[in-house]
Design a protein around this motif. Structure first.
Motif, PDB file in Angstrom:
ATOM      1  N   ARG A   2     -10.057 -60.366  28.198  1.00 13.99           N
ATOM      2  CA  ARG A   2     -10.875 -61.216  28.304  1.00 13.99           C
ATOM      3  C   ARG A   2     -10.283 -62.835  28.260  1.00 13.99           C
ATOM      4  NH1 ARG A   2     -16.228 -60.835  26.919  1.00 13.99           N
ATOM      5  NH2 ARG A   2     -16.389 -62.845  25.886  1.00 13.99           N
ATOM      6  N   SER A  92      -9.783 -67.802  18.352  1.00 16.82           N
ATOM      7  CA  SER A  92      -9.278 -67.732  17.067  1.00 16.82           C
ATOM      8  C   SER A  92      -9.303 -66.447  16.450  1.00 16.82           C
ATOM      9  CB  SER A  92     -10.097 -68.840  16.068  1.00 16.82           C
ATOM     10  OG  SER A  92      -9.488 -68.640  14.760  1.00 16.82           O
ATOM     11  N   ARG A  93      -8.193 -65.809  15.684  1.00 16.02           N
ATOM     12  CA  ARG A  93      -8.121 -64.712  14.944  1.00 16.02           C
ATOM     13  C   ARG A  93      -8.324 -64.520  13.720  1.00 16.02           C
ATOM     14  NH1 ARG A  93      -5.883 -64.385  19.843  1.00 16.02           N
ATOM     15  NH2 ARG A  93      -5.489 -62.084  20.830  1.00 16.02           N
ATOM     16  N   GLY A  96     -10.828 -62.672  11.958  1.00 17.69           N
ATOM     17  CA  GLY A  96     -10.935 -60.989  12.382  1.00 17.69           C
ATOM     18  C   GLY A  96     -10.493 -61.220  14.218  1.00 17.69           C
ATOM     19  N   ASP A  97     -11.110 -60.174  14.692  1.00 17.77           N
ATOM     20  CA  ASP A  97     -10.833 -60.059  16.208  1.00 17.77           C
ATOM     21  C   ASP A  97     -11.093 -61.385  17.130  1.00 17.77           C
ATOM     22  OD1 ASP A  97      -9.489 -57.538  15.965  1.00 17.77           O
ATOM     23  OD2 ASP A  97     -11.429 -56.418  16.313  1.00 17.77           O
ATOM     24  N   ALA A  98     -10.444 -61.810  18.015  1.00 17.79           N
ATOM     25  CA  ALA A  98     -10.585 -63.069  18.699  1.00 17.79           C
ATOM     26  C   ALA A  98     -11.411 -62.472  19.946  1.00 17.79           C
ATOM     27  CB  ALA A  98      -9.331 -63.567  19.331  1.00 17.79           C
ATOM     28  N   GLN A  99     -12.477 -63.381  20.280  1.00 17.38           N
ATOM     29  CA  GLN A  99     -13.247 -63.301  21.439  1.00 17.38           C
ATOM     30  C   GLN A  99     -12.462 -63.461  22.835  1.00 17.38           C
ATOM     31  OE1 GLN A  99     -17.303 -65.096  20.807  1.00 17.38           O
ATOM     32  NE2 GLN A  99     -16.378 -65.649  19.191  1.00 17.38           N
ATOM     33  N   ASP A 101      -8.458 -63.266  24.621  1.00 12.89           N
ATOM     34  CA  ASP A 101      -7.198 -62.763  24.762  1.00 12.89           C
ATOM     35  C   ASP A 101      -6.181 -63.584  25.210  1.00 12.89           C
ATOM     36  OD1 ASP A 101      -7.530 -59.654  23.862  1.00 12.89           O
ATOM     37  OD2 ASP A 101      -8.805 -59.764  25.858  1.00 12.89           O
ATOM     38  N   ASN A 293      -0.747 -67.619  18.024  1.00 15.57           N
ATOM     39  CA  ASN A 293      -1.453 -66.218  17.722  1.00 15.57           C
ATOM     40  C   ASN A 293      -2.387 -66.027  18.806  1.00 15.57           C
ATOM     41  OD1 ASN A 293      -1.902 -63.761  16.660  1.00 15.57           O
ATOM     42  ND2 ASN A 293      -2.872 -64.469  15.027  1.00 15.57           N
ATOM     43  N   GLY A 294      -1.984 -65.555  20.051  1.00 12.31           N
ATOM     44  CA  GLY A 294      -2.768 -65.344  21.078  1.00 12.31           C
ATOM     45  C   GLY A 294      -1.891 -65.771  22.380  1.00 12.31           C
ATOM     46  N   GLU A 325       3.899 -59.507  20.459  1.00 11.08           N
ATOM     47  CA  GLU A 325       4.434 -58.518  19.618  1.00 11.08           C
ATOM     48  C   GLU A 325       5.953 -58.403  19.411  1.00 11.08           C
ATOM     49  OE1 GLU A 325       2.427 -58.337  22.127  1.00 11.08           O
ATOM     50  OE2 GLU A 325       0.453 -57.224  21.333  1.00 11.08           O
TER      51      GLU A 325
END
Length: 339
Positions: A2, A92-93, A96-99, A101, A293-294, A325
């Motif tokens: 996304r 934002s993570r 939890g999971d970001a909406q 990517d 982070n993203g 990563e």
């Protein structure tokens, strides 16, 4: 995947930004989605006029936008419903999971950096994110980091820029063992500030970076390094100076040939255009804010439709290549090495 796009950011927004987003739909896979942020009526009208398949498009309507001349931090805090801020909030993570990517904007760079750091946060072990711009040179593409996020970097920041920039060159530019150099006023060991010397020593001792030493500005375009580390002011001046010089040279060449022989100018135009394309920053789309982070891709304020399309292409490459990563793993190894 996304991908969020700030339709309201940039000198040519919203028309060129929206067009670039719509042109990128052919690049997306069946499971990919383009999320457009901005004035909902404007976006819907543009989609309808383009006559594209909107099945992989989502719209997040916003009522505010951040101007190019606004104070970055103040704008982020005072305009919570701006396209730029909403973009980073959804990436934002923290909970939890970001909406999203990846997020892309050609708007106010300072505000985008502030919003990304405020909501997306940093990757583990990253002290200060930096903008990594790819600059086309006579020796091939060169990664310059930082080009605007950190105007007074500490030695530790410069050290990490070397690590992150090296990974970016490896994963996105296919450079097997990137040569990393530190921008200075000269190549001699005694030159530079104490901070530069400390950064030099840290980079030299880091086994995860192929450090080649200091580099002068003129050597950047001679192919002496694949990654150049510097502060945000110097880096920003370098890329904008190179953009202006490149554009000016090609305009002058066209003018001179036209004035000497108009028929020769017509024959020579394809050659000039081909060379210009190789050194055109629009081809690289956007510059990632390495360390967040993203994926935060910062586009030029004068981005055209093809700039945005290329930025979305690069976003797909970045995420699929696992750059973040690799940064986390490499910095973990650096921490173990130094600690």
């Amino acid at each position: 995947m996304r991908i969020g796009l700030d339709v309201m950011g940039g000198d040519l927004a919203p028309d060129q930004i929206l067009q670039g987003g719509l042109d990128s739909l052919s690049l997306l896979g069946d499971d990919d989605c383009l999320v457009l942020f901005g004035d909902e009526s404007t976006i819907r009208a543009g989609i309808e006029a383009a006559g594209v398949d909107a099945s992989r498009i989502e719209i997040v309507g916003t009522t505010e936008s951040v101007g190019m001349d606004e104070s970055p931090v103040e704008a982020v805090r005072s305009k919570p419903d701006s396209s730029l801020v909403k973009l980073c909030q959804m990436a934002s993570r923290k909970a939890g999971d970001a909406q999203l990517d990846a997020v892309i904007s050609a708007g106010n760079t300072g505000a985008f950096v502030a919003a990304a750091q405020m909501f997306m946060r940093r990757l583990p072990n990253v002290v200060r994110p930096g903008i990594a711009a790819v600059v086309p040179t006579f020796g091939g593409p060169v990664v310059i980091i930082d080009v605007g996020a950190n105007i007074e970097p500490k030695p530790e920041h410069l050290h990490q820029y070397g690590v992150m920039g090296s990974i970016y060159a490896q994963n996105l530019l296919d450079v097997e063992n990137p040569r990393v150099a530190l921008m200075n006023v000269g190549g001699e060991e005694q030159k530079g500030t104490d901070e530069l010397k400390q950064a030099r020593d840290a980079l030299r001792d880091c086994e995860h970076v192929n450090f080649t030493g200091y580099i002068e500005g003129r050597a950047v375009f001679d192919g002496e390094a694949d990654v150049v580390i510097t502060n945000g002011v110097t880096g920003n001046v370098v890329i904008k100076l190179s953009e202006g010089l490149s554009s000016g040279i090609f305009k002058k060449i066209r003018h001179e040939i036209q004035s000497i022989d108009p028929e020769l100018a017509v024959k020579f135009e394809p050659v000039v255009s081909k060379i210009y394309a190789a050194y055109d920053y629009h081809e690289y789309g956007g510059a990632p804010l390495l360390g967040v982070n993203g994926l935060c891709l910062i586009c030029h304020g004068s981005s055209k439709a093809r700039t945005i399309t290329n930025a979305i292409r690069r976003a797909l490459m970045y995420v699929n290549a696992g750059v973040n990563e690799s940064i986390v793993n490499r910095l973990d190894a650096v921490e173990v090495e130094s600690g």
